[in-house]
Enzyme design. Structure first.
Site, mmCIF file in Angstrom:
data_model
loop_
_atom_site.group_PDB
_atom_site.id
_atom_site.type_symbol
_atom_site.label_atom_id
_atom_site.label_comp_id
_atom_site.label_asym_id
_atom_site.label_seq_id
_atom_site.Cartn_x
_atom_site.Cartn_y
_atom_site.Cartn_z
ATOM 1 N N ASN A 6 41.111 43.501 33.785
ATOM 2 C CA ASN A 6 41.500 43.991 32.297
ATOM 3 C C ASN A 6 42.028 42.826 31.614
ATOM 4 O OD1 ASN A 6 42.358 45.185 30.124
ATOM 5 N ND2 ASN A 6 43.699 46.303 31.192
ATOM 6 N N LYS A 8 42.913 42.493 28.565
ATOM 7 C CA LYS A 8 43.598 43.140 27.529
ATOM 8 C C LYS A 8 43.628 42.230 26.291
ATOM 9 C CE LYS A 8 46.824 44.501 30.972
ATOM 10 N NZ LYS A 8 48.273 45.125 31.453
ATOM 11 N N HIS A 84 44.056 53.615 29.005
ATOM 12 C CA HIS A 84 44.910 52.708 29.767
ATOM 13 C C HIS A 84 46.406 52.958 29.316
ATOM 14 C CE1 HIS A 84 47.077 48.966 30.807
ATOM 15 N NE2 HIS A 84 46.228 48.836 31.549
ATOM 16 N N GLU A 86 48.646 51.314 28.325
ATOM 17 C CA GLU A 86 49.278 50.676 26.892
ATOM 18 C C GLU A 86 48.689 51.463 25.932
ATOM 19 O OE1 GLU A 86 47.840 46.588 28.506
ATOM 20 O OE2 GLU A 86 49.686 46.695 29.658
ATOM 21 N N GLU A 154 47.189 53.585 38.049
ATOM 22 C CA GLU A 154 47.891 52.524 37.939
ATOM 23 C C GLU A 154 49.569 52.861 37.229
ATOM 24 O OE1 GLU A 154 45.680 48.915 36.127
ATOM 25 O OE2 GLU A 154 45.966 50.214 34.635
ATOM 26 N N GLY A 160 52.183 44.477 35.252
ATOM 27 C CA GLY A 160 52.731 43.459 34.452
ATOM 28 C C GLY A 160 54.181 43.275 34.798
ATOM 29 N N SER A 190 49.969 44.801 38.709
ATOM 30 C CA SER A 190 50.413 43.636 39.541
ATOM 31 C C SER A 190 49.525 43.160 41.116
ATOM 32 C CB SER A 190 51.964 43.607 40.178
ATOM 33 O OG SER A 190 52.674 43.895 38.820
HETATM 34 P P1 PGA Z 1 48.790 43.775 35.864
HETATM 35 O O1 PGA Z 1 47.872 44.778 34.929
HETATM 36 O O2 PGA Z 1 47.798 43.428 36.796
HETATM 37 O O3 PGA Z 1 49.042 42.482 35.129
HETATM 38 O O4 PGA Z 1 49.943 44.466 36.302
HETATM 39 C C1 PGA Z 1 47.104 45.993 35.258
HETATM 40 C C2 PGA Z 1 46.434 46.588 34.284
HETATM 41 O O5 PGA Z 1 47.322 46.653 33.277
HETATM 42 O O6 PGA Z 1 45.582 46.977 34.452
#
Ligand code: PGA
Length: 232
Positions: A6, A8, A84, A86, A154, A160, A190
């Site tokens: 992903n 983003k 997601h 976010e 997640e 992140g 992560s």
């Molecule tokens: P990250 O993000 O691996 O940077 O923690 C995962 C995600 O948001 O899908």
């Protein structure tokens, strides 16, 4: 085993081409990248399997800023993320809107990765299973265990942040999600080359949704190799 990256709001078209030229995943792993809308076509051209990061439920209409399944399919996009954290946190996505997006995308023939996960506050007050149940039920009620549906667990506190769920936390959450909706479940939060094998060797972990570490072609390929090794 599905490993999805992903991206983003990262990577222009030029950066996407650069990534694709340098990225060489091993055979035997299903790899998907999810670039921003403007870089989808460039990723498709490279021959990678490409998903969008979101998709609207309507075929067309007065929905400023949104993209339909048919618009994605015209570019050769094979699927989409929905829900997601976010999107839920910053853009007001609800369980209901996520379910509507998932249903329309599957109906149109796209694959779907529907994301669920609890915040730190929810985990600390013991509400993890309640949150996972509500989020998963919404998708389950709309589409059931569709053969083109995958869920991504997640935990928001691990996205992140450099914090990763322990393999036991991931295993428990995945088993819980599967008890509600029996589809493959990816772990996200992560995931890095050095923790991927341990997470992916859990029996209920069917792959990974990778954010930060999917932006670098070498790191992302290393995670794909770890996925192969975990299932060897
Ligand atoms: P990250 O993000 O691996 O940077 O923690 C995962 C995600 O948001 O899908």
């Amino acid at each position: 085993m599905l490993i999805a990256g992903n991206w983003k709001m990262f990577k222009t078209q030029a950066e996407t081409r650069e990534f694709c030229a340098a990225f060489s995943p091993p055979d035997g792993v299903d790899v998907v990248v999810c670039p921003p809308f403007t870089s989808l076509a460039a990723a498709v051209e490279s021959g990678l399997r490409v998903f969008a990061q979101n998709v609207h439920w309507a075929e067309d209409g007065a929905y400023t800023g949104e993209i339909s399944a048919a618009m994605l399919q015209e570019l050769g996009v094979a699927g989409s993320l929905v829900g997601h954290s976010e999107r839920r946190q910053y853009f007001g996505e609800s369980d209901e809107s996520v379910a509507r997006r998932a249903a329309a995308a599957l109906e149109a023939g796209l694959d779907v990765i529907a994301c669920v996960g609890e915040t730190l506050e929810e985990r600390e007050r013991g509400a993890t299973e309640l949150v996972l149940r509500l989020q998963t039920d919404a998708v389950a009620d709309a589409v059931g265990a569709h053969p083109r549906l995958v869920v991504a667990y997640e935990p928001v506190w691990a996205i992140g942040t450099g914090e990763t769920a322990t393999p036991e936390i991931a295993q428990d959450a995945h088993a819980f999600v599967k008890s509600i909706l029996d589809v493959p479940v990816l772990y996200g939060g992560s995931v890095k080359p050095d923790n991927a094998a341990e997470l992916l060797s859990q029996p209920a972990v069917d792959g990974a949704l990778v954010g930060g570490a999917s932006l670098d072609p070498d790191s992302f390929a290393a995670i794909c190799r770890a996925a192969l090794a975990a299932r060897a």
